[in-house]
Design a protein around this motif. Sequence first.
Motif, PDB file in Angstrom:
ATOM      1  N   UNK A  66      -6.811 -46.893  -3.796  1.00 13.15           N
ATOM      2  CA  UNK A  66      -5.458 -47.125  -4.309  1.00 13.15           C
ATOM      3  C   UNK A  66      -4.489 -46.168  -3.634  1.00 13.15           C
ATOM      4  N   UNK A  67      -3.240 -46.591  -3.510  1.00 11.62           N
ATOM      5  CA  UNK A  67      -2.193 -45.737  -2.968  1.00 11.62           C
ATOM      6  C   UNK A  67      -0.903 -45.952  -3.743  1.00 11.62           C
ATOM      7  N   UNK A  68      -0.341 -44.858  -4.235  1.00 11.35           N
ATOM      8  CA  UNK A  68       0.943 -44.915  -4.950  1.00 11.35           C
ATOM      9  C   UNK A  68       2.042 -44.499  -3.984  1.00 11.35           C
ATOM     10  N   UNK A  69       3.153 -45.196  -4.047  1.00 11.29           N
ATOM     11  CA  UNK A  69       4.294 -44.896  -3.177  1.00 11.29           C
ATOM     12  C   UNK A  69       5.572 -45.235  -3.923  1.00 11.29           C
ATOM     13  N   UNK A  70       6.705 -44.994  -3.260  1.00  5.73           N
ATOM     14  CA  UNK A  70       7.974 -45.298  -3.937  1.00  5.73           C
ATOM     15  C   UNK A  70       9.038 -45.643  -2.906  1.00  5.73           C
ATOM     16  N   UNK A  71      10.056 -46.321  -3.388  1.00  3.59           N
ATOM     17  CA  UNK A  71      11.260 -46.571  -2.627  1.00  3.59           C
ATOM     18  C   UNK A  71      12.388 -45.966  -3.455  1.00  3.59           C
ATOM     19  N   UNK A  72      12.907 -44.847  -2.995  1.00  7.27           N
ATOM     20  CA  UNK A  72      13.905 -44.116  -3.762  1.00  7.27           C
ATOM     21  C   UNK A  72      15.182 -44.934  -3.940  1.00  7.27           C
ATOM     22  N   UNK A  73      15.581 -45.641  -2.900  1.00  7.00           N
ATOM     23  CA  UNK A  73      16.816 -46.432  -2.956  1.00  7.00           C
ATOM     24  C   UNK A  73      16.671 -47.569  -3.968  1.00  7.00           C
ATOM     25  N   UNK A  74      15.519 -48.217  -3.952  1.00  7.11           N
ATOM     26  CA  UNK A  74      15.280 -49.332  -4.878  1.00  7.11           C
ATOM     27  C   UNK A  74      14.829 -48.852  -6.256  1.00  7.11           C
ATOM     28  N   UNK A  75      14.604 -47.539  -6.384  1.00 12.16           N
ATOM     29  CA  UNK A  75      14.142 -46.949  -7.644  1.00 12.16           C
ATOM     30  C   UNK A  75      12.885 -47.663  -8.141  1.00 12.16           C
ATOM     31  N   UNK A  76      11.938 -47.801  -7.238  1.00 15.25           N
ATOM     32  CA  UNK A  76      10.716 -48.566  -7.502  1.00 15.25           C
ATOM     33  C   UNK A  76       9.506 -47.739  -7.113  1.00 15.25           C
ATOM     34  N   UNK A  77       8.498 -47.776  -7.967  1.00 17.15           N
ATOM     35  CA  UNK A  77       7.204 -47.160  -7.673  1.00 17.15           C
ATOM     36  C   UNK A  77       6.182 -48.281  -7.500  1.00 17.15           C
ATOM     37  N   UNK A  78       5.347 -48.135  -6.492  1.00 15.43           N
ATOM     38  CA  UNK A  78       4.351 -49.157  -6.170  1.00 15.43           C
ATOM     39  C   UNK A  78       2.943 -48.602  -6.365  1.00 15.43           C
ATOM     40  N   UNK A  79       2.018 -49.506  -6.575  1.00 11.76           N
ATOM     41  CA  UNK A  79       0.604 -49.156  -6.561  1.00 11.76           C
ATOM     42  C   UNK A  79      -0.121 -50.207  -5.725  1.00 11.76           C
ATOM     43  N   UNK A  80      -0.523 -49.808  -4.531  1.00 13.55           N
ATOM     44  CA  UNK A  80      -1.318 -50.669  -3.665  1.00 13.55           C
ATOM     45  C   UNK A  80      -2.774 -50.495  -4.025  1.00 13.55           C
ATOM     46  N   UNK A  81      -3.424 -51.570  -4.391  1.00 16.99           N
ATOM     47  CA  UNK A  81      -4.823 -51.520  -4.827  1.00 16.99           C
ATOM     48  C   UNK A  81      -5.668 -52.339  -3.871  1.00 16.99           C
ATOM     49  N   UNK A  82      -6.586 -51.689  -3.196  1.00 23.31           N
ATOM     50  CA  UNK A  82      -7.481 -52.344  -2.248  1.00 23.31           C
ATOM     51  C   UNK A  82      -8.921 -52.217  -2.717  1.00 23.31           C
ATOM     52  N   UNK A  83      -9.782 -53.019  -2.122  1.00 26.08           N
ATOM     53  CA  UNK A  83     -11.217 -52.977  -2.454  1.00 26.08           C
ATOM     54  C   UNK A  83     -11.427 -52.995  -3.968  1.00 26.08           C
ATOM     55  N   UNK A  84     -10.764 -53.922  -4.612  1.00 22.21           N
ATOM     56  CA  UNK A  84     -10.811 -53.976  -6.073  1.00 22.21           C
ATOM     57  C   UNK A  84     -12.207 -54.306  -6.569  1.00 22.21           C
ATOM     58  N   UNK A  85     -12.540 -53.707  -7.722  1.00 19.91           N
ATOM     59  CA  UNK A  85     -13.835 -53.888  -8.340  1.00 19.91           C
ATOM     60  C   UNK A  85     -13.636 -54.470  -9.746  1.00 19.91           C
ATOM     61  N   UNK A  86     -14.652 -55.113 -10.289  1.00 20.80           N
ATOM     62  CA  UNK A  86     -14.523 -55.638 -11.658  1.00 20.80           C
ATOM     63  C   UNK A  86     -14.126 -54.561 -12.670  1.00 20.80           C
ATOM     64  N   UNK A  87     -14.583 -53.346 -12.450  1.00 17.04           N
ATOM     65  CA  UNK A  87     -14.247 -52.264 -13.386  1.00 17.04           C
ATOM     66  C   UNK A  87     -12.785 -51.821 -13.286  1.00 17.04           C
ATOM     67  N   UNK A  88     -12.034 -52.345 -12.324  1.00 17.89           N
ATOM     68  CA  UNK A  88     -10.593 -52.081 -12.256  1.00 17.89           C
ATOM     69  C   UNK A  88      -9.795 -52.996 -13.184  1.00 17.89           C
ATOM     70  N   UNK A  89     -10.476 -53.956 -13.777  1.00 19.62           N
ATOM     71  CA  UNK A  89      -9.806 -54.874 -14.693  1.00 19.62           C
ATOM     72  C   UNK A  89      -9.213 -54.128 -15.873  1.00 19.62           C
ATOM     73  N   UNK A  90      -7.915 -54.310 -16.081  1.00 19.84           N
ATOM     74  CA  UNK A  90      -7.206 -53.592 -17.142  1.00 19.84           C
ATOM     75  C   UNK A  90      -5.756 -54.047 -17.161  1.00 19.84           C
ATOM     76  N   UNK A  91      -5.055 -53.638 -18.193  1.00 14.94           N
ATOM     77  CA  UNK A  91      -3.596 -53.722 -18.191  1.00 14.94           C
ATOM     78  C   UNK A  91      -3.078 -52.446 -17.536  1.00 14.94           C
ATOM     79  N   UNK A  92      -2.243 -52.611 -16.533  1.00  7.85           N
ATOM     80  CA  UNK A  92      -1.692 -51.467 -15.796  1.00  7.85           C
ATOM     81  C   UNK A  92      -0.262 -51.230 -16.284  1.00  7.85           C
ATOM     82  N   UNK A  93       0.005 -49.996 -16.644  1.00  7.77           N
ATOM     83  CA  UNK A  93       1.309 -49.616 -17.168  1.00  7.77           C
ATOM     84  C   UNK A  93       1.949 -48.576 -16.271  1.00  7.77           C
ATOM     85  N   UNK A  94       3.214 -48.771 -16.001  1.00  6.25           N
ATOM     86  CA  UNK A  94       3.915 -47.778 -15.202  1.00  6.25           C
ATOM     87  C   UNK A  94       4.674 -46.828 -16.114  1.00  6.25           C
TER      88      UNK A  94
END
Length: 113
Positions: A66-94
Amino acid sequence: VQLQASGGGLVQPGGSLRLSCVASGQISGTNPGGWYRQAPGKQRELVATIDSGGNTNYADSVKGRFAVSRDVVKNTVYLQMNSLKPEDTAVYLCLRWGRYDYWGQGTQVTVSS
């Protein structure tokens, strides 16, 4: 302050998703932020954070995937999730930290074949 999370969905194991969390209101694009997740029957887990300087931290369970990043101008935080596994299943909250803790509404991520 309002946070709007999006980007969740159903993905096969090994797949990728990118979550977005857009903030509006009285909060700066450089305010620290993070992502938590909560799976059924489990405690809420801190997944990743990004501080005001752009430094990042990750839970051991997602390091290297996983990689977290942001765009300051857009006031947005991202979470790039790769190689996902079944155990990553969840509700994700920012979350964004400011005068108070501000939470988004959550987005469901389901990893299943």
